[in-house]
Design an enzyme around this catalytic site. Structure first.
Site, PDB file in Angstrom:
ATOM      1  N   GLY A  76      10.025  51.615   9.394  1.00 49.09           N
ATOM      2  CA  GLY A  76       9.728  51.072   8.073  1.00 49.09           C
ATOM      3  C   GLY A  76       9.025  52.096   7.197  1.00 49.09           C
ATOM      4  N   LYS A 102       7.936  40.728  11.385  1.00 52.93           N
ATOM      5  CA  LYS A 102       8.489  42.070  11.348  1.00 52.93           C
ATOM      6  C   LYS A 102      10.010  41.987  11.391  1.00 52.93           C
ATOM      7  CE  LYS A 102       6.894  45.237  13.964  1.00 52.93           C
ATOM      8  NZ  LYS A 102       7.065  46.173  12.828  1.00 52.93           N
ATOM      9  N   GLU A 126      11.299  47.202  18.425  1.00 53.75           N
ATOM     10  CA  GLU A 126       9.880  47.181  18.086  1.00 53.75           C
ATOM     11  C   GLU A 126       9.097  46.262  19.022  1.00 53.75           C
ATOM     12  OE1 GLU A 126       9.993  48.077  13.267  1.00 53.75           O
ATOM     13  OE2 GLU A 126      10.177  46.027  13.992  1.00 53.75           O
TER      14      GLU A 126
END
Length: 260
Positions: A34, A102, A111
């Protein structure tokens, strides 16, 4: 260079620099995905070149891996690295309980695996990501391409039982095509507006065939490094995990769960 950054980007740069100070030579580190994580990767690259920082990093997406290679950071797969000392990642939202949403970058599966395989998870965010209740940001759900419409129909029924204020489901698209994750799956974005009980929702989602993973990160984050638009930074520790001992105990419990 920093004078040309927007206020939010200045906050992202500030938290990335603060998080970088937690990383020392000899550590094995998970690198998130990100815009905020990008600042961290670049800062670590600077330290590798200027200080000889010797670390091994596990990226959570092909995009992060490509950037880390450009920065000269030594990479390994999670299987090669084994258990990690620390994972540093961003978030799309976080609430007072340190529960996260997320997956805006589409890397939620990797992740979550990397964060779970770490002694600590440190989240770096700008102040815009702090909320009283999750749900304003769409919740990503990674699904198999096979039977996706059937999965979506089951998901619609499950959402009727949940304490949420919205139930719109949108397949994520990029350039007019269904978005595809690094694992070859797709993402359904759930526009829920407000999530009343994140744990109940996550457990319900995990029971639906075809759902690979959801973007709710519960009980994983130990520390939040919060950046303000004026460049100041605040470090917030989870009340459930104030010490390194607490983090080590959490890591041990994950090891035991994985071995059973």
């Amino acid at each position: 260079m920093t004078t040309t950054l927007s206020p939010l980007d200045r906050a992202k740069l500030a938290v990335a620099e603060r998080a970088s100070t937690l990383i020392a030579s000899g550590m094995k580190v998970g690198l998130g995905t990100g815009s905020t994580a990008t600042f961290l990767v670049r800062r670590l690259g600077e330290r590798v070149r200027s200080e000889g920082l010797d670390i091994v990093c596990v990226p959570t997406s092909s995009a992060t891996a490509a950037l880390a290679r450009e920065e000269g950071i030594r990479l390994a797969s999670l299987d090669e690295a084994g258990w990690l000392d620390l994972t540093v990642d961003g978030a799309d939202e976080f609430d007072p309980d340190f529960t996260l949403i997320k997956g805006a970058g589409g890397a939620l599966l990797q992740e979550k695996i990397v964060a779970t395989a770490s002694n600590r998870m440190v989240v770096i965010v700008d102040v815009s990501k702090q909320v009283k209740a999750l749900g304003a940001f769409p919740l990503p759900v990674e699904v198999l391409g096979f039977g996706m419409e059937a999965t979506r129909a089951l998901l619609e029924k499950v959402l009727e039982t949940q304490d949420v204020d919205g139930r719109r489901i949108e397949p994520r698209r990029r350039d007019g095509k269904l978005f595809t994750t690094d694992e070859g799956n797709h993402i359904l974005d759930l526009h829920l507006k407000r999530i009343g009980n994140a744990l109940d929702l996550a457990q319900a989602l995990n029971q639906i065939p075809g759902i690979v993973e959801n973007g709710l990160f519960i009980g994983m984050c130990d520390t939040i490094i919060l950046g303000n638009v004026d460049g100041t930074v605040e470090t917030i520790m989870s009340s459930k995990d104030q010490t390194e001992t607490g983090s080590s105990n959490r890591a041990s419990s994950f090891r035991m769960a994985g071995a059973e």
